[in-house]
Scaffold this motif. Structure first.
Motif, mmCIF file in Angstrom:
data_model
loop_
_atom_site.group_PDB
_atom_site.id
_atom_site.type_symbol
_atom_site.label_atom_id
_atom_site.label_comp_id
_atom_site.label_asym_id
_atom_site.label_seq_id
_atom_site.Cartn_x
_atom_site.Cartn_y
_atom_site.Cartn_z
ATOM 1 N N GLU A 86 0.885 -1.203 -0.040
ATOM 2 C CA GLU A 86 -0.067 -0.044 -0.140
ATOM 3 C C GLU A 86 0.815 1.245 0.063
ATOM 4 O O GLU A 86 1.747 1.334 0.730
ATOM 5 C CB GLU A 86 -0.878 0.198 1.165
ATOM 6 C CG GLU A 86 -2.088 -0.882 1.140
ATOM 7 C CD GLU A 86 -3.078 -0.838 2.293
ATOM 8 O OE1 GLU A 86 -4.311 -0.833 2.092
ATOM 9 O OE2 GLU A 86 -2.575 -0.531 3.354
ATOM 10 N N GLY A 87 0.413 2.228 -0.999
ATOM 11 C CA GLY A 87 1.246 3.465 -0.871
ATOM 12 C C GLY A 87 2.346 3.661 -1.743
ATOM 13 O O GLY A 87 2.898 4.880 -1.859
ATOM 14 N N GLN A 94 -3.126 3.340 -6.837
ATOM 15 C CA GLN A 94 -3.347 2.641 -5.524
ATOM 16 C C GLN A 94 -2.738 1.203 -5.729
ATOM 17 O O GLN A 94 -2.744 0.687 -6.705
ATOM 18 C CB GLN A 94 -4.908 2.598 -5.214
ATOM 19 C CG GLN A 94 -5.655 3.698 -4.846
ATOM 20 C CD GLN A 94 -6.885 3.109 -4.246
ATOM 21 O OE1 GLN A 94 -6.661 2.424 -3.177
ATOM 22 N NE2 GLN A 94 -7.765 4.016 -4.731
ATOM 23 N N THR A 95 -1.983 0.819 -4.691
ATOM 24 C CA THR A 95 -1.576 -0.436 -4.451
ATOM 25 C C THR A 95 -2.350 -1.104 -3.529
ATOM 26 O O THR A 95 -2.642 -0.554 -2.658
ATOM 27 C CB THR A 95 -0.146 -0.283 -4.457
ATOM 28 O OG1 THR A 95 0.441 0.395 -3.298
ATOM 29 C CG2 THR A 95 0.685 0.033 -5.557
ATOM 30 N N VAL A 183 -9.804 1.365 -9.764
ATOM 31 C CA VAL A 183 -9.066 1.442 -11.050
ATOM 32 C C VAL A 183 -7.458 1.555 -10.782
ATOM 33 O O VAL A 183 -7.235 2.480 -10.245
ATOM 34 C CB VAL A 183 -9.624 2.547 -12.087
ATOM 35 C CG1 VAL A 183 -8.821 2.533 -13.245
ATOM 36 C CG2 VAL A 183 -11.060 2.436 -12.055
ATOM 37 N N SER A 184 -6.683 0.730 -11.033
ATOM 38 C CA SER A 184 -5.352 0.723 -10.908
ATOM 39 C C SER A 184 -4.517 -0.245 -11.787
ATOM 40 O O SER A 184 -4.798 -0.850 -12.646
ATOM 41 C CB SER A 184 -4.958 0.665 -9.288
ATOM 42 O OG SER A 184 -3.736 0.706 -9.137
ATOM 43 N N THR A 194 -2.956 -0.004 -16.876
ATOM 44 C CA THR A 194 -3.271 1.051 -15.797
ATOM 45 C C THR A 194 -4.762 1.398 -15.319
ATOM 46 O O THR A 194 -4.740 2.227 -14.426
ATOM 47 C CB THR A 194 -2.396 2.417 -16.268
ATOM 48 O OG1 THR A 194 -3.080 2.945 -17.601
ATOM 49 C CG2 THR A 194 -1.071 2.245 -16.471
ATOM 50 N N ASP A 195 -5.451 0.905 -16.189
ATOM 51 C CA ASP A 195 -6.980 1.084 -15.861
ATOM 52 C C ASP A 195 -7.741 -0.210 -15.786
ATOM 53 O O ASP A 195 -8.798 -0.266 -15.891
ATOM 54 C CB ASP A 195 -7.692 2.012 -17.373
ATOM 55 C CG ASP A 195 -7.253 0.967 -18.538
ATOM 56 O OD1 ASP A 195 -6.620 -0.022 -18.597
ATOM 57 O OD2 ASP A 195 -7.921 1.285 -19.506
ATOM 58 N N TYR A 196 -7.168 -1.052 -15.103
ATOM 59 C CA TYR A 196 -7.787 -2.331 -14.739
ATOM 60 C C TYR A 196 -8.698 -2.087 -13.743
ATOM 61 O O TYR A 196 -8.420 -1.294 -12.536
ATOM 62 C CB TYR A 196 -6.803 -3.358 -14.306
ATOM 63 C CG TYR A 196 -7.040 -4.735 -14.147
ATOM 64 C CD1 TYR A 196 -7.024 -5.552 -15.319
ATOM 65 C CD2 TYR A 196 -7.411 -5.322 -12.917
ATOM 66 C CE1 TYR A 196 -7.712 -6.840 -15.158
ATOM 67 C CE2 TYR A 196 -7.942 -6.497 -12.724
ATOM 68 C CZ TYR A 196 -8.096 -7.349 -13.621
ATOM 69 O OH TYR A 196 -8.316 -8.504 -13.646
#
Length: 251
Positions: A86-87, A94-95, A183-184, A194-196
């Motif tokens: 995360e982060g 976003q992760t 979406v990340s 990048t839009d999954y």
């Protein structure tokens, strides 16, 4: 093990009694004949944003959801070497990995990604096995129902729950917060997307990583309340709460 009740509010609520493996391009999800669901089934899917074969498992879940609807409760837990902490790419992406993800992966014996565990029973399985395992679980009768009501006020999530057992049980009660529509980043085969759109992502436990020990007596209701402060990065309009009751041995 699992029973479900769902209320549509700003959130969706469920109650439950309740190395990267390559996948051949010609493998397809095969729909089985209809089954009369006796319970809901929890599928803990272990995944990661840099796992090239994980989107194939995500698509398997989508197909199974189309067949079984609310009787199937999938949870995508980001963990392991394919997860992104995360982060680390904020504010660009976003992760989705959490410290709890690795804890769950370790406790459930996850060795390969993607893989999953159905109703906390048996060994981790590949996505090609999920349809038959889920079907078997759906046909098992349930002896517990869980009623949930959740609300958010001033970024505080409050979950009220009632467990209604038909038999005496010795187990643990778990409450999780999930988020969909994120979406990340995601590796999909050879593509870096990048839009999954990530759905059913484990965000946090409301009542501890392992839940809470909660013995139940037959026909004696148990009610309680749990709260959790929401993380600023979560979108409250796409959150859900999952509750399930389990034994360490599963089943």
């Amino acid at each position: 093990m699992i029973k479900i009740i769902r209320n549509i509010l700003p959130l969706a609520f469920w109650g439950l009694f309740c190395a990267c493996d390559p996948v051949a391009e010609d493998e397809r999800y095969e729909e089985l004949p209809a089954v009369e669901a006796q319970r809901c089934v929890l599928l803990e899917e272990f995944t990661g944003q840099t796992c090239p074969n994980c989107p194939t498992a995500h698509r398997t879940i989508e197909a199974l959801k189309q067949q079984y609807g609310e009787s199937l409760i999938p949870v995508s837990i980001h963990a392991g070497g394919f997860g992104l902490e995360e982060g680390i790419y904020e504010p660009y992406f976003q992760t989705l990995m959490t410290p709890e993800g690795d804890t769950y992966a370790s406790s459930l014996g996850i060795k390969a990604y993607p893989s999953g565990v159905v109703n906390r029973g048996g060994s981790p399985s590949l996505h090609t096995e999920w349809a038959s395992l889920i079907r078997k679980e759906l046909e098992r009768p349930s002896t517990l129902s869980i009623e949930l009501h959740a609300a958010i006020e001033d970024s505080l999530l409050t979950v009220n729950y009632t467990l209604v057992p038909q038999a005496s049980l010795e187990g643990r009660f778990q409450l999780w917060v999930l988020e969909s529509g994120i979406v990340s980043l995601q590796t999909d085969g050879k593509d870096q997307l990048t839009d999954y759109v990530h759905d059913n992502v484990y965000r946090a436990s409301v009542n501890g990583v392992g839940g809470e020990s909660l013995p139940l007596k037959a026909n004696v209701f148990h009610s309680g309340t749990s709260t959790l402060k929401l993380h600023p990065r979560w979108d409250a309009q796409h959150l859900s709460v999952v509750a399930f009751y389990y034994t360490p041995q599963g089943g």
